[in-house]
Design a protein around this motif. Structure first.
Motif, PDB file in Angstrom:
ATOM      1  N   GLN A 175       1.141  -1.431  -0.013  1.00  0.00           N
ATOM      2  CA  GLN A 175      -0.080  -0.412  -0.023  1.00  0.00           C
ATOM      3  C   GLN A 175       0.668   1.140   0.392  1.00  0.00           C
ATOM      4  O   GLN A 175       0.604   2.020  -0.526  1.00  0.00           O
ATOM      5  CB  GLN A 175      -0.798  -0.126   1.074  1.00  0.00           C
ATOM      6  N   ASP A 176       2.367   1.472   1.065  1.00  0.00           N
ATOM      7  CA  ASP A 176       2.298   2.632   0.604  1.00  0.00           C
ATOM      8  C   ASP A 176       3.327   2.555  -0.587  1.00  0.00           C
ATOM      9  O   ASP A 176       3.640   4.141  -1.088  1.00  0.00           O
ATOM     10  CB  ASP A 176       4.235   2.069   1.584  1.00  0.00           C
ATOM     11  N   ALA A 177       3.781   1.480  -1.532  1.00  0.00           N
ATOM     12  CA  ALA A 177       4.350   1.440  -2.410  1.00  0.00           C
ATOM     13  C   ALA A 177       3.743   2.416  -3.867  1.00  0.00           C
ATOM     14  O   ALA A 177       4.461   2.995  -4.224  1.00  0.00           O
ATOM     15  CB  ALA A 177       4.626   0.200  -3.157  1.00  0.00           C
ATOM     16  N   GLN A 178       1.970   2.032  -3.037  1.00  0.00           N
ATOM     17  CA  GLN A 178       1.013   2.431  -4.299  1.00  0.00           C
ATOM     18  C   GLN A 178       0.958   4.297  -3.933  1.00  0.00           C
ATOM     19  O   GLN A 178       0.999   4.501  -4.741  1.00  0.00           O
ATOM     20  CB  GLN A 178       0.145   2.130  -4.244  1.00  0.00           C
ATOM     21  N   ASN A 197       1.158   9.443  -5.493  1.00  0.00           N
ATOM     22  CA  ASN A 197       2.220  10.483  -5.573  1.00  0.00           C
ATOM     23  C   ASN A 197       3.253  11.222  -6.565  1.00  0.00           C
ATOM     24  O   ASN A 197       3.641  12.156  -6.992  1.00  0.00           O
ATOM     25  CB  ASN A 197       3.626  10.936  -3.956  1.00  0.00           C
ATOM     26  N   PHE A 198       4.216  10.286  -7.256  1.00  0.00           N
ATOM     27  CA  PHE A 198       4.430  10.314  -8.417  1.00  0.00           C
ATOM     28  C   PHE A 198       3.723  11.090  -9.287  1.00  0.00           C
ATOM     29  O   PHE A 198       4.118  12.017  -9.573  1.00  0.00           O
ATOM     30  CB  PHE A 198       5.720   9.595  -8.498  1.00  0.00           C
ATOM     31  N   ASP A 199       2.627   9.824  -9.681  1.00  0.00           N
ATOM     32  CA  ASP A 199       2.065  10.585 -10.645  1.00  0.00           C
ATOM     33  C   ASP A 199       1.144  12.126 -10.389  1.00  0.00           C
ATOM     34  O   ASP A 199       1.002  12.661 -11.296  1.00  0.00           O
ATOM     35  CB  ASP A 199       1.131   9.557 -10.715  1.00  0.00           C
ATOM     36  N   ALA A 200       1.085  12.222  -9.271  1.00  0.00           N
ATOM     37  CA  ALA A 200      -0.032  13.702  -9.044  1.00  0.00           C
ATOM     38  C   ALA A 200       0.982  14.532  -9.748  1.00  0.00           C
ATOM     39  O   ALA A 200       1.273  15.537  -9.436  1.00  0.00           O
ATOM     40  CB  ALA A 200       0.178  13.618  -7.391  1.00  0.00           C
ATOM     41  N   GLU A 201       2.705  14.700  -8.450  1.00  0.00           N
ATOM     42  CA  GLU A 201       4.001  15.212  -9.759  1.00  0.00           C
ATOM     43  C   GLU A 201       4.082  15.346 -10.826  1.00  0.00           C
ATOM     44  O   GLU A 201       4.255  16.865 -10.969  1.00  0.00           O
ATOM     45  CB  GLU A 201       4.981  14.534  -8.937  1.00  0.00           C
ATOM     46  N   ILE A 202       3.792  14.773 -11.740  1.00  0.00           N
ATOM     47  CA  ILE A 202       4.347  15.022 -12.941  1.00  0.00           C
ATOM     48  C   ILE A 202       2.457  15.359 -13.786  1.00  0.00           C
ATOM     49  O   ILE A 202       2.923  15.873 -15.431  1.00  0.00           O
ATOM     50  CB  ILE A 202       4.845  13.727 -13.599  1.00  0.00           C
ATOM     51  N   GLY A 203       1.908  15.009 -13.418  1.00  0.00           N
ATOM     52  CA  GLY A 203       0.541  15.451 -13.850  1.00  0.00           C
ATOM     53  C   GLY A 203      -0.247  14.120 -14.573  1.00  0.00           C
ATOM     54  O   GLY A 203      -0.828  14.404 -15.487  1.00  0.00           O
ATOM     55  N   ILE A 204       0.093  12.887 -13.969  1.00  0.00           N
ATOM     56  CA  ILE A 204      -1.379  11.677 -14.289  1.00  0.00           C
ATOM     57  C   ILE A 204      -2.315  11.969 -12.946  1.00  0.00           C
ATOM     58  O   ILE A 204      -2.456  11.927 -11.855  1.00  0.00           O
ATOM     59  CB  ILE A 204      -0.641  11.011 -14.407  1.00  0.00           C
ATOM     60  N   PRO A 205      -3.670  12.122 -13.505  1.00  0.00           N
ATOM     61  CA  PRO A 205      -4.607  12.187 -12.590  1.00  0.00           C
ATOM     62  C   PRO A 205      -4.886  11.117 -11.475  1.00  0.00           C
ATOM     63  O   PRO A 205      -5.010   9.775 -12.117  1.00  0.00           O
ATOM     64  CB  PRO A 205      -5.748  12.504 -13.058  1.00  0.00           C
ATOM     65  N   THR A 206      -4.720  11.133 -10.133  1.00  0.00           N
ATOM     66  CA  THR A 206      -4.665   9.796 -10.082  1.00  0.00           C
ATOM     67  C   THR A 206      -5.504  10.400  -8.190  1.00  0.00           C
ATOM     68  O   THR A 206      -5.948  11.781  -7.923  1.00  0.00           O
ATOM     69  CB  THR A 206      -3.699   9.295  -8.959  1.00  0.00           C
ATOM     70  N   ILE A 207      -6.015   9.141  -7.583  1.00  0.00           N
ATOM     71  CA  ILE A 207      -6.771   9.958  -6.169  1.00  0.00           C
ATOM     72  C   ILE A 207      -6.423   8.464  -5.347  1.00  0.00           C
ATOM     73  O   ILE A 207      -5.982   7.574  -5.384  1.00  0.00           O
ATOM     74  CB  ILE A 207      -8.783   9.092  -5.927  1.00  0.00           C
ATOM     75  N   PRO A 208      -5.961   9.060  -3.882  1.00  0.00           N
ATOM     76  CA  PRO A 208      -6.016   7.913  -3.199  1.00  0.00           C
ATOM     77  C   PRO A 208      -6.587   6.771  -3.043  1.00  0.00           C
ATOM     78  O   PRO A 208      -7.586   7.276  -2.589  1.00  0.00           O
ATOM     79  CB  PRO A 208      -4.973   8.980  -1.817  1.00  0.00           C
ATOM     80  N   TYR A 209      -6.453   5.884  -3.121  1.00  0.00           N
ATOM     81  CA  TYR A 209      -7.500   4.066  -3.413  1.00  0.00           C
ATOM     82  C   TYR A 209      -7.326   4.277  -1.811  1.00  0.00           C
ATOM     83  O   TYR A 209      -9.518   3.998  -1.354  1.00  0.00           O
ATOM     84  CB  TYR A 209      -6.217   3.032  -3.824  1.00  0.00           C
ATOM     85  N   GLN A 210      -6.717   4.531  -0.391  1.00  0.00           N
ATOM     86  CA  GLN A 210      -7.379   4.948   0.421  1.00  0.00           C
ATOM     87  C   GLN A 210      -8.682   5.524   1.258  1.00  0.00           C
ATOM     88  O   GLN A 210      -9.183   5.057   1.669  1.00  0.00           O
ATOM     89  CB  GLN A 210      -6.306   4.074   1.565  1.00  0.00           C
ATOM     90  N   LYS A 211      -8.760   6.440   0.292  1.00  0.00           N
ATOM     91  CA  LYS A 211      -9.976   7.384   0.382  1.00  0.00           C
ATOM     92  C   LYS A 211     -10.529   7.717  -0.646  1.00  0.00           C
ATOM     93  O   LYS A 211     -11.859   7.978  -0.640  1.00  0.00           O
ATOM     94  CB  LYS A 211      -9.218   8.643   0.466  1.00  0.00           C
TER      95      LYS A 211
END
Length: 309
Positions: free
Chosen positions: A221-224, A229-243
């Motif tokens: 989970q931490d690796a994901q 966070n990397f995806d969010a940094e470079i511009g790939i839209p993502t949502i934290p799966y835990q939320k």
């Protein structure tokens, strides 16, 4: 010819790291993540390039732009309208570079920016993205080792110590029957206690507190999370799966804005650079688009994969 390092050489090499026992970049997993994250970063932008810049030339163009942060575009009698990585020198009134030097085995040239060439840059500060890539690759590489260790350690079998051979053979037979799926195992009562001192014939070593350990599931989970966070940094839209299930619309939209902020800076910088290039070379076919447009992301944070190109 290979020569082994002596004690002084090892101390010099190890002393360049702090802390010295941790060498995050000197391993294959770090190289793996650098390559993986680089390819993820380059997926954010879609380039429309001249026909002569396709194939291997396109790959070189993408690498130079993301690795160094800029390339020089110029015309040459032998190579035509082309590009190359370059070094920048001198400064203008606004501290912008004025000259570009090309150092290629087949071509060396000093070009004046705005007259002999133009600079296509990815970022406003003339840097590439490898600082971002290596930052997250270091974390993922370090966590990879922990996940590997956790997977091995979670394979812990039952550890039993038998007082004699008959007790050892009996417990082996019991586990054979259990592994075969037999629902009931009958054990001779004489084996439950030693005949001489009435003590138990075997000892069981139990690994307690497994739920209190840093389990493999938590590490994955931490690796994901780091990858998100990397995806969010470079511009790939993502949502934290835990939320995701309890995330309200405003939170999802805020996450989308956060994930596209840096890619928008890259996009704007490239568009501005492309305008300068086209002023000098109007005939060039050069454009860039965002692969993940903010308008193409639903309110729940999901990317619309059926969007038109």
């Amino acid at each position: 010819m290979y020569f082994p390092y002596n004690f002084e050489d090892i101390n010099i090499i190890a002393g360049n790291y702090n802390p010295s026992p941790v060498k995050y970049a000197n391993n294959q997993t770090f190289n793996f993540w650098v390559r993986s994250l680089f390819q993820r970063a380059t997926s954010v932008l879609k380039f429309d390039l001249p026909d002569e810049w396709q194939g291997d030339v396109r790959d070189f163009f993408i690498y130079c732009l993301f690795r160094f942060g800029y390339v020089a575009i110029f015309k040459n009698d032998k190579f035509g309208l082309t590009f190359q990585p370059c070094s920048l020198s001198e400064k203008g009134f606004y501290y912008q570079p004025l000259n570009a030097r090309i150092s290629n085995p087949l071509l060396s040239a000093d070009l004046k920016i705005g007259e002999d060439c133009e600079i296509l840059k990815l970022t406003p500060d003339y840097f590439g993205v490898f600082d971002i890539i290596e930052h997250y690759a270091e974390r993922l590489s370090t966590l990879d080792n922990a996940i590997d260790m956790s997977i091995i350690n979670n394979k812990l079998a039952y550890i039993l110590g038998a007082r004699n051979k008959s007790a050892a053979d009996a417990i082996k037979k019991v586990f054979d029957k259990i592994n075969k799926g037999e629902p009931t195992i009958v054990l001779d009562m004489k084996l439950l206690n030693d005949r001489t001192d009435k003590d138990v014939p075997w000892q069981f070593l139990e690994r307690k507190g497994l739920k209190d350990s840093y389990l493999t599931t938590m590490q994955l989970q931490d690796a994901q999370t780091i990858l998100n966070n990397f995806d969010a940094e470079i511009g790939i839209p993502t949502i934290p799966y835990q939320k995701k299930e309890r995330m309200v619309t405003s939170e999802a939209e805020s996450r989308v804005v956060d994930s596209t902020s840096r890619s928008l800076v890259w996009f704007d910088c490239l568009k501005s650079s492309i305008e300068d290039v086209k002023k000098l070379y109007p005939e060039i076919k050069l454009d860039v688009k965002l692969r993940y447009d903010e308008k193409e992301v639903d309110s729940d944070g999901e990317t619309d994969t059926d969007r038109s190109e």
